[in-house]
Structures are given as structure tokens and as C-alpha cells.
Design a protein around this motif. Structure first.
Motif, PDB file in Angstrom:
ATOM      1  N   ALA A 260       0.988  -1.345   0.224  1.00 18.35           N
ATOM      2  CA  ALA A 260      -0.146  -0.123   0.120  1.00 18.35           C
ATOM      3  C   ALA A 260       1.056   1.273   0.068  1.00 18.35           C
ATOM      4  O   ALA A 260       1.758   1.506   0.929  1.00 18.35           O
ATOM      5  N   PRO A 261       0.803   2.213  -0.917  1.00 22.54           N
ATOM      6  CA  PRO A 261       1.503   3.493  -0.986  1.00 22.54           C
ATOM      7  C   PRO A 261       1.438   4.017   0.261  1.00 22.54           C
ATOM      8  O   PRO A 261       0.212   4.215   0.983  1.00 22.54           O
ATOM      9  N   PHE A 262       2.566   4.726   0.758  1.00 22.96           N
ATOM     10  CA  PHE A 262       2.309   5.591   1.956  1.00 22.96           C
ATOM     11  C   PHE A 262       1.381   6.589   2.057  1.00 22.96           C
ATOM     12  O   PHE A 262       1.423   7.518   0.938  1.00 22.96           O
ATOM     13  N   ARG A 263       0.542   6.646   3.005  1.00 23.94           N
ATOM     14  CA  ARG A 263      -0.418   7.779   3.091  1.00 23.94           C
ATOM     15  C   ARG A 263      -1.585   7.844   1.845  1.00 23.94           C
ATOM     16  O   ARG A 263      -2.168   8.806   1.732  1.00 23.94           O
ATOM     17  N   SER A 264      -1.460   6.459   1.262  1.00 25.69           N
ATOM     18  CA  SER A 264      -2.657   6.275   0.341  1.00 25.69           C
ATOM     19  C   SER A 264      -4.147   6.119   1.019  1.00 25.69           C
ATOM     20  O   SER A 264      -4.077   5.786   2.285  1.00 25.69           O
ATOM     21  N   ASP A 265      -5.136   6.015   0.178  1.00 28.90           N
ATOM     22  CA  ASP A 265      -6.372   5.540   0.876  1.00 28.90           C
ATOM     23  C   ASP A 265      -6.355   4.251   1.191  1.00 28.90           C
ATOM     24  O   ASP A 265      -6.880   3.869   2.277  1.00 28.90           O
ATOM     25  N   HIS A 266      -5.509   3.395   0.314  1.00 30.14           N
ATOM     26  CA  HIS A 266      -5.366   2.038   0.727  1.00 30.14           C
ATOM     27  C   HIS A 266      -4.580   1.711   2.043  1.00 30.14           C
ATOM     28  O   HIS A 266      -4.988   0.986   3.078  1.00 30.14           O
ATOM     29  N   TYR A 267      -3.595   2.681   2.241  1.00 30.32           N
ATOM     30  CA  TYR A 267      -2.932   2.726   3.208  1.00 30.32           C
ATOM     31  C   TYR A 267      -3.817   3.086   4.638  1.00 30.32           C
ATOM     32  O   TYR A 267      -3.949   2.486   5.736  1.00 30.32           O
ATOM     33  N   TYR A 268      -4.687   4.185   4.546  1.00 30.71           N
ATOM     34  CA  TYR A 268      -5.524   4.546   5.581  1.00 30.71           C
ATOM     35  C   TYR A 268      -6.626   3.338   6.084  1.00 30.71           C
ATOM     36  O   TYR A 268      -6.975   3.090   7.168  1.00 30.71           O
ATOM     37  N   ALA A 269      -7.032   2.774   4.840  1.00 28.26           N
ATOM     38  CA  ALA A 269      -7.997   1.827   5.053  1.00 28.26           C
ATOM     39  C   ALA A 269      -7.508   0.684   5.840  1.00 28.26           C
ATOM     40  O   ALA A 269      -8.404  -0.095   6.536  1.00 28.26           O
ATOM     41  N   LEU A 270      -6.325   0.314   5.671  1.00 23.19           N
ATOM     42  CA  LEU A 270      -5.833  -0.943   6.295  1.00 23.19           C
ATOM     43  C   LEU A 270      -5.598  -0.402   7.737  1.00 23.19           C
ATOM     44  O   LEU A 270      -5.687  -1.192   8.756  1.00 23.19           O
ATOM     45  N   PHE A 271      -5.343   0.804   8.222  1.00 24.65           N
ATOM     46  CA  PHE A 271      -5.129   1.145   9.578  1.00 24.65           C
ATOM     47  C   PHE A 271      -6.634   1.296  10.312  1.00 24.65           C
ATOM     48  O   PHE A 271      -6.637   0.870  11.406  1.00 24.65           O
ATOM     49  N   ALA A 272      -7.629   1.683   9.333  1.00 26.08           N
ATOM     50  CA  ALA A 272      -9.024   1.659   9.879  1.00 26.08           C
ATOM     51  C   ALA A 272      -9.403   0.262  10.056  1.00 26.08           C
ATOM     52  O   ALA A 272     -10.231  -0.003  11.139  1.00 26.08           O
ATOM     53  N   THR A 273      -9.138  -0.656   9.193  1.00 22.84           N
ATOM     54  CA  THR A 273      -9.123  -2.103   9.762  1.00 22.84           C
ATOM     55  C   THR A 273      -8.515  -2.495  11.127  1.00 22.84           C
ATOM     56  O   THR A 273      -9.268  -3.156  11.886  1.00 22.84           O
ATOM     57  N   GLY A 274      -7.443  -1.990  11.103  1.00 18.15           N
ATOM     58  CA  GLY A 274      -6.771  -2.207  12.584  1.00 18.15           C
ATOM     59  C   GLY A 274      -7.490  -1.604  13.721  1.00 18.15           C
ATOM     60  O   GLY A 274      -7.666  -2.083  14.725  1.00 18.15           O
ATOM     61  N   ILE A 275      -8.273  -0.436  13.531  1.00 14.47           N
ATOM     62  CA  ILE A 275      -8.934  -0.009  14.421  1.00 14.47           C
ATOM     63  C   ILE A 275     -10.192  -0.898  14.809  1.00 14.47           C
ATOM     64  O   ILE A 275     -10.340  -1.147  15.820  1.00 14.47           O
ATOM     65  N   VAL A 276     -11.085  -1.480  13.677  1.00 15.90           N
ATOM     66  CA  VAL A 276     -12.018  -2.273  14.223  1.00 15.90           C
ATOM     67  C   VAL A 276     -11.657  -3.585  14.759  1.00 15.90           C
ATOM     68  O   VAL A 276     -12.166  -4.125  15.705  1.00 15.90           O
ATOM     69  N   LEU A 277     -10.212  -4.133  14.273  1.00 17.99           N
ATOM     70  CA  LEU A 277      -9.781  -5.072  15.060  1.00 17.99           C
ATOM     71  C   LEU A 277      -9.455  -5.100  16.414  1.00 17.99           C
ATOM     72  O   LEU A 277      -9.640  -5.841  17.207  1.00 17.99           O
ATOM     73  N   PHE A 278      -8.912  -3.791  16.495  1.00 14.46           N
ATOM     74  CA  PHE A 278      -8.629  -3.541  18.046  1.00 14.46           C
ATOM     75  C   PHE A 278      -9.921  -3.316  19.100  1.00 14.46           C
ATOM     76  O   PHE A 278      -9.802  -3.712  19.875  1.00 14.46           O
ATOM     77  N   ALA A 279     -10.975  -2.698  18.346  1.00 13.25           N
ATOM     78  CA  ALA A 279     -12.267  -2.572  18.933  1.00 13.25           C
ATOM     79  C   ALA A 279     -12.628  -4.036  19.314  1.00 13.25           C
ATOM     80  O   ALA A 279     -13.181  -4.286  20.375  1.00 13.25           O
ATOM     81  N   PHE A 280     -12.569  -5.038  18.674  1.00 14.45           N
ATOM     82  CA  PHE A 280     -13.067  -6.463  18.700  1.00 14.45           C
ATOM     83  C   PHE A 280     -12.377  -7.018  19.854  1.00 14.45           C
ATOM     84  O   PHE A 280     -12.765  -7.666  20.691  1.00 14.45           O
ATOM     85  N   THR A 281     -10.933  -6.766  19.867  1.00 12.68           N
ATOM     86  CA  THR A 281     -10.106  -7.325  20.950  1.00 12.68           C
ATOM     87  C   THR A 281     -10.491  -6.680  22.189  1.00 12.68           C
ATOM     88  O   THR A 281     -10.416  -7.391  23.370  1.00 12.68           O
ATOM     89  N   LEU A 282     -10.502  -5.345  22.175  1.00 16.38           N
ATOM     90  CA  LEU A 282     -10.960  -4.759  23.357  1.00 16.38           C
ATOM     91  C   LEU A 282     -12.083  -5.156  24.008  1.00 16.38           C
ATOM     92  O   LEU A 282     -12.477  -5.183  25.143  1.00 16.38           O
ATOM     93  N   LEU A 283     -13.281  -5.292  23.281  1.00 17.98           N
ATOM     94  CA  LEU A 283     -14.537  -6.034  23.549  1.00 17.98           C
ATOM     95  C   LEU A 283     -14.369  -7.182  24.307  1.00 17.98           C
ATOM     96  O   LEU A 283     -14.916  -7.553  25.282  1.00 17.98           O
ATOM     97  N   PHE A 284     -13.792  -8.155  23.739  1.00 10.60           N
ATOM     98  CA  PHE A 284     -13.508  -9.399  24.318  1.00 10.60           C
ATOM     99  C   PHE A 284     -12.841  -9.321  25.738  1.00 10.60           C
ATOM    100  O   PHE A 284     -13.101  -9.974  26.605  1.00 10.60           O
ATOM    101  N   ASN A 285     -11.606  -8.439  25.966  1.00  9.08           N
ATOM    102  CA  ASN A 285     -11.278  -8.282  27.161  1.00  9.08           C
ATOM    103  C   ASN A 285     -12.098  -7.624  28.144  1.00  9.08           C
ATOM    104  O   ASN A 285     -12.150  -8.062  29.238  1.00  9.08           O
TER     105      ASN A 285
END
Length: 303
Positions: A260-285
Motif C-alpha cells: 500500500a503506498p504510504f498515506r494513500s487511501d489503501h494505507y488509511y483503510a488498512l489502519f482503519a481495519t486495524g481500529i476495527v480489529l482493536f475494537a473487537f479485541t478490546l470488547l473481548f477483554n
């Protein structure tokens, strides 16, 4: 008297220094975690200037390199939840039953041998487990079930269950083993059989620890990267059966971040996916903490 005062002051200074040291270590951990979370949100939120939160979370197509791109991670979310739930269906009975056997039925000699082996399984590198699933399990599933590929949802769930069992078993066994012996003896004295005592006394009394073990095992499954990257199939699609290839969120992040090119939409989308994953993990905890506190507060009333 003066010497005793000096000794007391010296001890107080040492205790204060030790207390400050541990406080600093704890504070450093908290600050580090906070900085990671801040960075995650800083790099992930810009994507929502191009796509709405609803379309991002519930969009059915993940084609980030198309023109125009599609940033719907719903297939990735479904894949992550599917492999987690299916692995839990496999690992929870195995882990809890193994823990019950070690704590209540196995001899002390056998327990000394088996428990370290079970805990050692947790130390296996995930890439080794993924390689085993790719080289051994995938061809076996492909031949037995006559399917196009053995790299699929079911294979990933099996390997994640294999990874979760040691966590569930070890923590559950400690929880069961820590139940006061008086409760067990009282149940047996009232005429209950050994298995009735396990079902009606020991399991309810250790439910807090077992629940925590299950949630922690599921948290590891939903956040695992290497195994699902290697054997889940890598297809960003909604599965119609357990033998369909899928791409969970961690696998998508790991596979695409390098390209993913640095600071591209694809790059930002992957980090946003990480936010969702973080939310699921936090919810489990949070669920784990809630269940643990709830049954710890109830105490003997759960019996």
C-alpha cells in the motif's frame, strides 16, 4: 534509639524507591499503549473522508486497488468472526475437558508430565502451526472432502483451535484446581458422586476463571495473523460454507500493508481495519473482565 530511626528512614527510602520504580514501569506501559492507540486512530480515521463509516463496515467488496476502489471490510469482519467462533466451538470443549481431567482425574505423576506439555504447545511459533496446516492439513482436507482447496475457513479454524487450547486449558485448570477442597469434600459427604460434584460444585465455583480462559483464547484467535495469512485462503469474500477460502482482518493487513503506498487511501483503510480489529479485541477483554468480576462477586452463591 537514633540508630533505629536511621534504619527506619533507610527502609522507607528503599520502599519509596522500589514503589517509584514499579510505578514508572507501569506508567511507561500505559503511555506506550496509549501512543500506539493514538497512532492507530491518526492513521486510520482519514479514510472516512473518502468513504462513510457504514459503507466501510458493511460494504461487501474489498478492492482497494481498483479504479474506483472499494473499501468494504464486511467480508473481512465476517471471516474473522467465523474463524473465531468455529475455533471456539472446537477449542472450548477440548480445553475445558482437558483441564477437568488434569485437575480432577489425572494422577499427580501424570499431571506433572501432561501440564508442561500442554503449556509448551502455547510456545509453538504461529508460523510453524501455519506451515503444518498448509503442508499436512490442507492436502488431507482436500482429499477427504473432495474440495478445490484445503486452504479455507475450516482449516484456519482447526489451527486456531489448536493454538487456543493451551491457553484455555492452562487457565481453566488453575481455576479448577484452586477451588477450596472443603467445597468438594462437603459435596461428597452429602452423597454426591465425583462427577456430580464436578458438574454442580467445582465448575460453578471456577466459572470465573474458566470464562476468562475462554475469552482470552478467543482473543488470541481473532487477533492471530500468521496462521490465517497462510491457510485461510486469502479470498476477501463472504463465505457460503466452511470450506470456502476467506481473508480475516489480520491477514488482510499483513498481506497488503507492504504494497500500500504510504498515506494513500489503501494505507488509511488498512489502519482503519486495524481500529476495527482493536475494537473487537478490546470488547473481548471487557467481556472477560465483566464475567470475571461478576462471578467473583457472587462467590459461593453460584453454587
Amino acid at each position: 534509639m537514633a540508630k533505629n530511626r536511621q534504619t527506619g528512614k533507610s527502609r522507607q527510602r528503599k520502599e519509596s524507591a522500589i514503589r517509584f520504580f514499579f510505578f514508572s514501569v507501569a506508567l511507561t506501559s500505559i503511555i506506550t499503549l496509549a501512543l500506539i492507540v493514538v497512532f492507530l486512530f491518526m492513521e486510520g480515521l482519514p479514510i472516512f473522508s473518502k468513504v462513510s463509516v457504514y459503507d466501510f463496515l458493511f460494504g461487501r467488496y474489498w478492492y482497494p486497488t481498483d479504479d474506483p476502489p472499494d473499501f468494504g471490510i464486511f467480508p473481512l469482519i465476517v471471516a474473522s468472526l467465523a474463524v473465531t467462533v468455529m475455533s471456539a466451538v472446537i477449542s472450548i470443549p477440548l480445553g475445558v475437558m482437558t483441564a477437568l481431567y488434569l485437575a480432577e482425574s489425572a494422577s499427580a505423576r501424570l499431571r506433572e508430565w501432561v501440564k508442561p506439555i500442554v503449556e509448551l504447545l502455547a510456545a509453538l511459533p504461529s508460523v510453524v502451526i501455519g506451515f503444518f496446516g498448509m503442508v499436512v492439513v490442507a492436502p488431507f482436507l482436500q482429499e477427504i472432502f473432495d474440495i478445490p482447496t484445503g486452504l479455507n475457513l475450516f482449516n484456519a479454524s482447526l489451527m486456531l483451535a489448536f493454538m487456543s487450547v493451551p491457553t484455555i486449558c492452562s487457565i481453566s485448570e488453575d481455576a479448577i484446581y484452586s477451588v477450596p477442597i472443603e467445597l468438594k469434600e462437603a459435596s461428597l459427604a452429602l452423597g454426591a458422586t465425583h462427577w456430580e460434584t464436578i458438574a454442580r460444585v467445582i465448575l460453578p465455583a471456577s466459572l470465573s476463571g474458566i470464562s476468562t480462559a475462554i475469552i482470552l483464547g478467543m482473543s488470541r484467535a481473532i487477533g492471530e495473523t500468521m496462521v490465517v495469512l497462510m491457510i485461510a485462503g486469502g479470498a476477501a469474500q463472504l463465505p457460503s460454507s466452511i470450506f470456502d477460502p476467506v481473508r480475516p482482518m489480520p491477514a488482510s493487513i499483513a498481506a497488503e500493508m507492504a504494497e500500500a503506498p504510504f498515506r494513500s487511501d489503501h494505507y488509511y483503510a488498512l489502519f482503519a481495519t486495524g481500529i476495527v480489529l482493536f475494537a473487537f479485541t478490546l470488547l473481548f477483554n471487557l467481556v472477560s473482565e465483566y464475567i470475571s468480576n461478576k462471578y467473583r462477586q457472587v462467590g459461593a452463591a453460584t453454587l
